[in-house]
Design an enzyme around this catalytic site. Structure first.
Site, PDB file in Angstrom:
ATOM      1  N   TYR A 123     -58.712  78.734  67.474  1.00  0.00           N
ATOM      2  CA  TYR A 123     -58.701  77.293  67.763  1.00  0.00           C
ATOM      3  C   TYR A 123     -57.539  76.607  67.049  1.00  0.00           C
ATOM      4  O   TYR A 123     -57.025  77.120  66.043  1.00  0.00           O
ATOM      5  CB  TYR A 123     -60.011  76.647  67.305  1.00  0.00           C
ATOM      6  N   TYR A 161     -64.168  85.706  70.209  1.00  0.00           N
ATOM      7  CA  TYR A 161     -63.857  85.751  68.776  1.00  0.00           C
ATOM      8  C   TYR A 161     -65.121  86.022  67.975  1.00  0.00           C
ATOM      9  O   TYR A 161     -66.223  85.716  68.412  1.00  0.00           O
ATOM     10  CB  TYR A 161     -63.190  84.441  68.309  1.00  0.00           C
ATOM     11  N   ARG A 177     -68.496  85.497  70.004  1.00  0.00           N
ATOM     12  CA  ARG A 177     -68.693  84.505  71.068  1.00  0.00           C
ATOM     13  C   ARG A 177     -67.969  84.958  72.333  1.00  0.00           C
ATOM     14  O   ARG A 177     -66.798  85.339  72.269  1.00  0.00           O
ATOM     15  CB  ARG A 177     -68.111  83.137  70.667  1.00  0.00           C
ATOM     16  N   HIS A 179     -65.501  80.776  76.288  1.00  0.00           N
ATOM     17  CA  HIS A 179     -66.222  79.558  76.707  1.00  0.00           C
ATOM     18  C   HIS A 179     -65.333  78.352  76.523  1.00  0.00           C
ATOM     19  O   HIS A 179     -64.381  78.373  75.739  1.00  0.00           O
ATOM     20  CB  HIS A 179     -67.522  79.396  75.904  1.00  0.00           C
ATOM     21  N   HIS A 190     -65.642  74.157  75.719  1.00  0.00           N
ATOM     22  CA  HIS A 190     -66.512  73.062  75.283  1.00  0.00           C
ATOM     23  C   HIS A 190     -66.246  71.813  76.124  1.00  0.00           C
ATOM     24  O   HIS A 190     -65.082  71.490  76.393  1.00  0.00           O
ATOM     25  CB  HIS A 190     -66.222  72.698  73.825  1.00  0.00           C
TER      26      HIS A 190
END
Lengths: 229, 166
Positions: free
Chosen positions: A103, A142, A152, A155, A157
């Protein structure tokens, strides 16, 4: 016409403390949530949010030498209410990690590389048919720190305002056919298979190098007379 | 009639973009009678939480929700010590309700948004009365100065903040 907000269905919404997701047991309240009457305060909301917050970046994939690494994708997301009525003008925030699973946030300590051509945050406004389109790259998987091998799945958000204060929706969209979906503690906190399946985007056949995914976000609320159950 | 099921809520996660978290915690602008609301957000055992997103929704000074010059909405993020800050105005009463500020909390580990309400004083408000008597005082902000209020939020355990389902 007034907006009516029905109570959450425990099958189609997570219930708080979730097995396999340790932080929920430190943060979800131990006491039952109180029920309150809905007054003008809960059944109104900021309009239009687009006036308050700047719209940024409908294209996270970039072009040419500034192209982000990863599989090019286009997300076509439609925002509707429980009546199926589109919500033109509603604001949608989207954020996701880069193709390596990193991120842009400084708190992300995962040792995956940053991508100098990728900035994973967009704020969009829905058009006349409630549609927002985001051109981007497919996020990577990740590992979740301090867990026993939880990764995870890819995806995206989303944060959506909807019509009133109680229709605010924050959620995550998943990709079809991902093996990691099967064991993800967040996706599987939704117990109803249908509701869980609706959190997975649909791949649209296309002949270009850009994968197209359709998705629908349903915010809480339907039209009705105040006081109706 | 066709009825769609609302999309399942899921956690905000720990990496809500800083760019979105910042710059929206001043609702007052150049208004008069500004009030500052600060507080700390903590989890079980009282540990402060970083990058919790709080959003508020409130009436204007006259108790209106549709004032084009006062949006009534704001967003703040906690810092590494768990502290947030809003700069706003004191809302007026609306019919049947005492002055209040609606709070929404989004965070990693919260699979759904949490809703609570800050009041300025004890009152006969129907939403405040919907809370167990022992918890009501935790929804009343504490004055820390002439125009400053403190409203701490404990997600779980100890002096747990009362939250609302809907």
């Amino acid at each position: 016409m007034a907006v009516v907000i029905a109570r959450r269905d425990p099958l189609t919404q997570a219930q708080g403390v979730e097995p396999g997701y340790a932080q929920t047991a430190r943060r979800w309240p131990s006491q039952p949530l109180a029920r309150r009457p809905h007054t003008a305060s809960e059944l109104s909301g900021p309009q239009p949010v687009a006036r308050l917050l700047p719209l940024v970046r409908g294209d996270l994939a970039g072009h040419g030498a500034r192209r982000a690494l990863g599989q090019l994708i286009r997300l076509r997301v439609r925002v509707v209410d429980e009546d199926g009525a589109p919500l033109p003008g509603t604001v949608v925030e989207a954020w996701h990690c880069n193709a390596a699973g990193k991120y842009i946030h400084p708190n992300d300590t995962h040792d995956a590389p940053a991508d100098p051509n990728f900035y994973g945050a967009a704020r969009l406004v829905a058009g006349d048919s409630g549609l927002v389109e985001l051109r981007t790259i497919k996020p990577g998987a990740y590992p979740v720190p301090d867990t026993n091998g939880w990764w995870r799945p890819p995806h995206v958000h989303f944060s959506v305002w909807g019509r009133v204060w109680l229709s605010r929706l924050v959620t995550q969209m998943f990709f079809p056919g991902e093996p990691l979906n099967e064991a993800d503690a967040i996706l599987n906190a939704i117990h109803d298979p249908g509701a869980r399946g609706r959190c997975i985007a649909r791949l649209v056949p296309s002949t270009t190098n850009e994968l197209i995914y359709d998705y629908q976000l349903v915010v809480r609320g339907r039209k009705g007379a105040p006081g109706m159950p | 009639m066709k009825r769609l099921v609302p999309t399942a809520e899921m956690t905000l996660g720990p990496f809500f973009p800083r760019e979105f978290a910042e710059g929206a915690n001043d609702l007052a602008g150049a208004a008069e009678n500004v009030v500052e609301i600060t507080g700390r957000v903590t989890e079980l055992d009282g540990k402060p939480l970083d990058n919790v997103i709080l959003e508020i929704w409130q009436a204007d000074a006259g108790g209106r929700f549709d004032n084009p010059d006062f949006a009534g909405w704001g967003r703040a993020a906690t810092d590494a010590q768990g502290n947030y800050r809003f700069r706003t105005i004191r809302p007026g009463a609306i019919p049947g309700r005492a002055p209040h500020v609606n709070f929404l909390i989004l965070y990693s580990g919260l699979m759904r948004q949490l809703q609570t309400v800050m009041f300025f004083e004890d009152s006969n408000d129907p939403v405040l009365q919907a809370v167990q008597p022992s918890g009501r005082s935790r929804l009343i902000a504490r004055a820390t100065g002439k125009n400053s209020l403190r409203f701490d939020i404990r997600l779980r355990g100890g002096e747990e903040t009362p939250f609302f389902d809907d």
